[in-house]
Every structure is written in structure tokens, then in C-alpha cells.
Design a protein around this motif. Structure first.
Motif, short mmCIF file in Angstrom:
data_model
loop_
_atom_site.label_atom_id
_atom_site.label_comp_id
_atom_site.label_asym_id
_atom_site.label_seq_id
_atom_site.Cartn_x
_atom_site.Cartn_y
_atom_site.Cartn_z
N PRO A 146 0.87 -1.16 0.05
CA PRO A 146 -0.58 -0.16 -0.28
C PRO A 146 1.17 1.00 0.03
O PRO A 146 2.15 0.86 0.29
CB PRO A 146 -0.83 -0.05 1.16
N MET A 147 0.21 2.55 -0.02
CA MET A 147 0.47 3.54 -0.46
C MET A 147 1.00 3.77 0.93
O MET A 147 0.33 3.77 2.23
CB MET A 147 -0.21 4.49 -1.14
N VAL A 148 2.39 4.81 1.24
CA VAL A 148 1.80 5.61 2.76
C VAL A 148 0.53 6.53 2.91
O VAL A 148 -0.04 6.83 1.69
CB VAL A 148 3.15 6.27 3.31
N VAL A 149 0.52 7.20 3.99
CA VAL A 149 -0.48 7.76 3.88
C VAL A 149 -0.28 9.68 3.54
O VAL A 149 0.44 10.05 3.37
CB VAL A 149 -1.29 8.27 5.49
N GLY A 150 -1.47 10.07 2.93
CA GLY A 150 -1.29 11.54 2.81
C GLY A 150 -1.34 12.80 3.66
O GLY A 150 -2.04 12.07 5.07
N HIS A 151 -1.33 14.62 3.57
CA HIS A 151 -1.83 14.75 4.97
C HIS A 151 -3.18 16.17 4.22
O HIS A 151 -2.51 16.90 2.96
CB HIS A 151 -0.47 14.97 5.52
#
Length: 568
Positions: A146-151
Motif C-alpha cells: 500500500p501507499m503511505v498516507v497523505g496529509h
């Protein structure tokens, strides 16, 4: 039985000449006799500039090759079709079976003792596993991660649950053009699959539960170094399997492993798409997925993973909390721990080594679940004689028992044209009905089941409505949405008989979905149905094959001639 370079020789009528010619041409690549005499590990290359989910595949391939060579075998990389969810017209599901056929035939056609399949985006892992089951060659599966999270404005974001949530706010006028554009650049901050419990994450977790991939491989974020160390370890395992000539998928995929996959799917708040894919995989084997059994598990297995869209966290939090091994440890006797895996370990061995992370709250215990029942329920009734599915863990509790007036859309195009019409006769208590969006009718069963809330209702504060269709929806979506109504309307299913103003009753507790119209009236409507017309586009090529042989959702939407194992 021949192995290595001698396996599956091209037919020239002279086996000796066939091997001589094969070696002569492959030496043009610079290989030595020592390399060519080793066991061969085939490695699929599903990298594509159109597929950001698979953006780390080149690095994964290099790590796998390293693991293979460190273990004394020969890696051989070959390309297959790559499918990216948001780039596939008309839908990625339309192409899943094509990718499965391509992958299976390339495994058969080329000499390899083991194959490593690398995938992630929604339909790629199912296609590859369907191929592996049919070819029945020792297989190691590597999810891309999975991708890492965004903000955004101090808020954690994840594709694509937050894509849908924020787009709904934009439609409701709560977010302006500038902010939605800023969000657009922050939702997917790295390569990899969606970092919520969408179809990609669901299939990665199922794959690990089935024993076809290494422990923790479902959850490692795509850009992390650990992802590539896991790929190297996968290459080592593949090399050992090549030498041992097993285990094959047919030795791993047992009734117990399929049941474990269903338990995990319910416990993670999995995507409804996962049920179609697991059904298709099982139908390639001697085993089957029984919808009644799956529904019974849904009543017994709680949702333990606190992940969007059923909960609050993201895949990297699930990973750092101990991943699938820790989840299976928490599930306890709901999992058959004697099931075997490709590593030679049983799930009991893997679960005994699960990490205990103090203070983590992404993986709950059975006495403190996110939801008391599992992710999905199977519904039946006069609207769905062969079943329908609802992701109850991502629905609004107040709508799980609801009776409302049908507002019918004839197709995806009709829905697109009319859903935001200010004159549309609709209110928040109505049931939105979409038909002709199933496997054959669309074609390809698009993720259109997540019908948008009509704009005039969204702007009035309506957040959810009961929506029913013969379509699918993304595992990232939230809402009270009944999907996979079978048989679909395009083949004469009861959904084709619904009229505007009919009353529809949904009762998830009693597992029912019914059209409140008497049988005599329904028979009258059925007699008046126009015969199905084959669209011009489906008169040749893959479209014709698809149209003539596609199965319904309860049979996994595979082609009818692909069921059962095709060893040989």
C-alpha cells in the motif's frame, strides 16, 4: 519430468534440436551454460506507465532476482498484461479474465520451475492467482504494497475512501475548486495500492491468509525498504520451491485455507469485490465458495481491524500493529492454524511469531471488536434469487432496516445524466436503483454501485441512502449499498422489473432484499420485457468472448469455460 531449460520444449519434431535451438538463442542474451543449467524461477513484470500502483515493481523484481540467485537458481523476467483500476476502460473487471488467461498461458508456454507473480492493483492479484491455480506450477505471490498516507490541513488522507468523502463534500458545496485541487495532489503521495481496506488491500490479506505469500507481505508499505527485503526473501523461497518442485497451489489451497481466507475477509472489513475474486479463484480449483457458509461466518466473525472505510486507521498502521499474523492470532480458533503455506510453515508457526505491539489499537481483540459481526452479509429475496451482498460494516446502522420508494436508473449513462437534475423526483428516504450495470449488461460490472447522492439532497445534508444495483463498488467506499444482485437485469433478473415508485424493503438482520410487488404483477412485467440485444461492440474479439461466456457474480464472473483446473 523435464525441468529448467528443458521444460516445455518448442515442437520442431526433434527434441534434441529444440533444446539446441533454445540454448543457442538464449545465449544471445549473454547467459552462460552454468546459468542455463540452474532451476528457473519465472518472474512476472507488471510494470506499466499507466499503473502507479505498480510503480515499485522494477525494484521488487531486482530484489526477487537477488534472492533467487543467492539461492542458486536462475531468474527469468517476463511481461504480462498490467491493469490499473482508474485507467482501464470500461472497467478493470472487464480485463481481469484476460490478464488471468495471459498469465496462465505465459506460465505454461515458457520454461520455469517456479513462478513469482507480482501484483497489487485491484484485479491483478486475483487474475494472477486464478492463473496460478489453473497452471498449478509452484507459485510465490508478492503484493506491491500500500501507499503511505497523505496529509491535508492537519488531517491524514488515504486513497480512496477520502477521495470519495471529500468529493462528496465538493459536490455538496462544502469544498471549493481550489481546495479540491489541493486535495487531488495529496491523496496518493507515493506509488502503491490504496492505503485503506479497498480491494487491493483485501486481496493482499486474503493471499497471505491462503498461504501463497510470505508473512507480513500484505501490509508492508510500497516504498519501505522492508518491502524489498520481503521480495528478496520471496525470491529465496521461490528458488527452494523450484528445487523441491513444490508445493504447488493445489497442495496449499484446501477447504481449510479457503475458509481461513473468508474469515480474514470478514475480520478486516474487506471489499465486496474480494468475495467475487475469491469465488473465481476457488472455482478454478476443486473447491467452491458457498454464499450461505460465507454469510454464516459473517455472523460469527467480528471486524477486528480498525481501518477505513469500516474504521479509522490506514494500512501502514495495520502493518506496524503486527499485520495479518497478529490478526490471525486475535482470531484464535476461528482460524485453522494447521493450514500450510508456501514457506513450509503452518499458520500456527507464523501466528506463534506474531509481534505483540504494546498500545496498538489498529488490531482489536475479539472481546473489543470494531463491529460485532463481519464485514459482509449475503441477502436473498425476490429481487436477488441467487443472492446479493452488502458491506454492512461500512453502512449506516439506521438504514440496515429500511423500506423506501424506488428511483430507477436504466444504466450508468442514464444515472450520470439524471442524478443531479433539480427536477428529479427523489427524497432522502428513497431507494436509488441502478440496473444494466452487471457483468454482461455494462459490460464488465463497473464500480458504479456507489451511486452518488443526488446533488440537491447532498446540499440539503443527506449523507447516505439505500442504493441497490447489479454493479460492484470499490472496497474504499462507505454507504448502505446493496451490490451484485444476481441474476443481473441484462439476463432477465428481477432487477429488470422494478418501476419508479415501487416499494423496496431492505432487512439486513434477516438477510433479505425484496420488491414489494405481487407475483402476478411481476409476471406481467416479465412478459412485457424486450428481448436482450447484443451490442455491436460485442460482435468480435475479446468483447464477443466476454459477452458469450461471462458468468454471474455468484460464480466469480469468470468465463464459463475456465472453471476447474487446467493442468498440463
Amino acid at each position: 519430468m523435464a525441468d529448467g531449460l528443458r521444460k516445455g520444449l518448442t515442437s520442431y519434431g526433434d527434441a534434441g534440436f529444440s533444446l539446441f535451438l533454445r540454448k543457442a538463442f538464449i545465449k544471445a542474451m549473454g547467459y552462460s551454460d552454468d546459468a542455463l543449467n540452474r532451476p528457473i524461477v519465472g518472474i512476472t513484470n507488471t510494470y506499466s506507465d499507466y499503473n502507479p500502483c505498480h510503480g515499485n515493481v522494477p525494484q521488487i523484481i531486482e530484489a526477487v532476482k537477488r534472492g533467487v540467485m543467492l539461492s542458486g537458481a536462475m531468474p527469468m523476467v517476463f511481461p504480462t498484461i498490467s491493469i490499473a483500476e482508474s485507467f482501464a476502460h470500461p472497467t478493470s473487471m472487464y480485463l481481469r479474465n484476460l490478464m488471468a488467461m495471459d498469465t496462465e498461458e505465459m506460465i505454461r508456454a515458457q520454461p520455469m520451475d517456479t513462478v513469482v507473480v507480482i501484483g497489487g492493483c485491484d484485479k491483478t492479484l486475483p487474475a494472477q492467482i486464478m492463473a496460478a491455480v489453473s497452471a498449478d506450477l509452484p507459485t510465490v505471490v508478492i503484493p506491491v504494497g500500500p501507499m503511505v498516507v497523505g496529509h491535508h490541513k492537519g488531517e491524514v488522507l488515504g486513497a480512496c475512501t477520502d477521495c470519495r468523502r471529500l468529493w462528496a463534500k465538493y459536490r455538496a458545496g462544502e469544498i471549493d475548486d481550489n481546495e479540491i485541487e489541493a486535495v487531488n495532489g495529496r491523496l496518493a503521495p507515493s506509488v502503491g495500492t490504496c492505503m485503506v481496506m479497498g480491494t487491493a488491500s483485501t486481496m493482499a490479506c486474503i493471499t497471505e491468509a491462503l498461504g501463497l505469500s510470505l508473512p507480513m507481505s500484505a501490509t508492508i508499505p510500497a516504498p519501505h525498504a522492508e518491502r524489498f527485503r520481503s521480495a528478496e526473501a520471496s525470491g529465496r523461497v521461490a528458488a527452494e520451491m523450484a528445487k523441491a518442485k513444490g508445493p504447488k497451489p493445489s497442495e496449499i489451497l484446501t477447504p481449510a485455507s479457503f475458509r481461513n481466507a473468508q474469515v480474514v475477509m470478514q475480520a478486516i472489513g474487506g471489499s465486496t469485490n474480494g468475495l467475487i475474486h475469491l469465488t473465481a479463484i476457488a472455482h478454478r480449483s476443486p473447491h467452491k465458495i458457498d454464499l450461505a457458509t460465507f454469510d454464516k461466518l459473517g455472523r460469527e466473525v467480528p471486524v477486528l481491524v480498525d481501518l477505513k472505510p469500516s474504521g479509522e486507521h490506514y494500512m501502514e498502521h495495520f502493518h506496524h500493529a503486527g499485520g495479518v499474523p497478529k490478526l490471525m492470532a486475535q482470531l484464535g480458533d476461528l482460524i485453522d492454524l494447521d493450514a500450510k503455506t508456501i514457506t513450509g510453515q503452518t499458520l500456527r508457526d507464523i501466528v506463534s511469531g506474531a509481534e505483540d505491539v504494546p498500545g496498538q489499537d489498529a488490531i482489536r481483540s475479539r472481546d473489543n471488536p470494531i463491529k460485532r459481526e463481519g464485514a459482509m452479509a449475503i441477502l436473498h429475496g425476490n429481487l436477488a434469487p441467487r443472492g446479493a451482498v452488502i458491506k454492512q460494516s461500512a453502512a449506516s446502522p439506521k438504514l440496515l432496516q429500511h423500506t423506501g420508494r424506488a428511483v430507477v436508473f436504466e444504466s450508468v449513462e442514464d444515472m450520470t445524466l439524471r442524478i443531479d437534475d433539480p427536477d428529479l423526483d427523489v427524497n432522502g428516504d428513497d431507494v436509488l436503483v441502478l440496473r444494466n450495470a452487471g457483468p454482461k449488461g455494462a459490460p464488465g460490472m463497473p464500480e458504479a454501485g456507489y451511486l452518488p447522492i443526488p446533488k440537491k439532497l447532498a446540499r440539503g445534508g443527506t449523507k447516505d441512502m439505500v442504493r441497490i444495483s447489479d454493479a460492484r463498488m470499490s472496497g474504499t467506499a462507505f454507504g448502505t449499498i446493496v451490490l451484485h444482485i444476481t441474476p443481473e437485469s441484462a439476463v432477465g433478473g428481477p432487477l429488470a422489473l422494478v418501476k419508479n415508485g415501487d416499494m423496496i424493503r431492505l432487512d439486513v438482520a434477516n438477510r433479505s432484499i425484496d420488491l414489494l410487488v405481487d407475483d402476478a404483477e411481476l409476471e406481467k412485467r416479465r412478459a412485457a420485457l424486450a428481448p436482450a440485444v447484443t451490442p455491436d461492440v460485442a460482435r468480435r474479439g475479446y468483447a464477443r468472448l466476454f459477452n458469450e461466456t461471462i458468468l454471474q457474480a455468484d460464480e466469480g464472473c469468470d468465463f464459463d469455460f475456465m472453471r476447474g483446473q487446467g493442468k498440463g
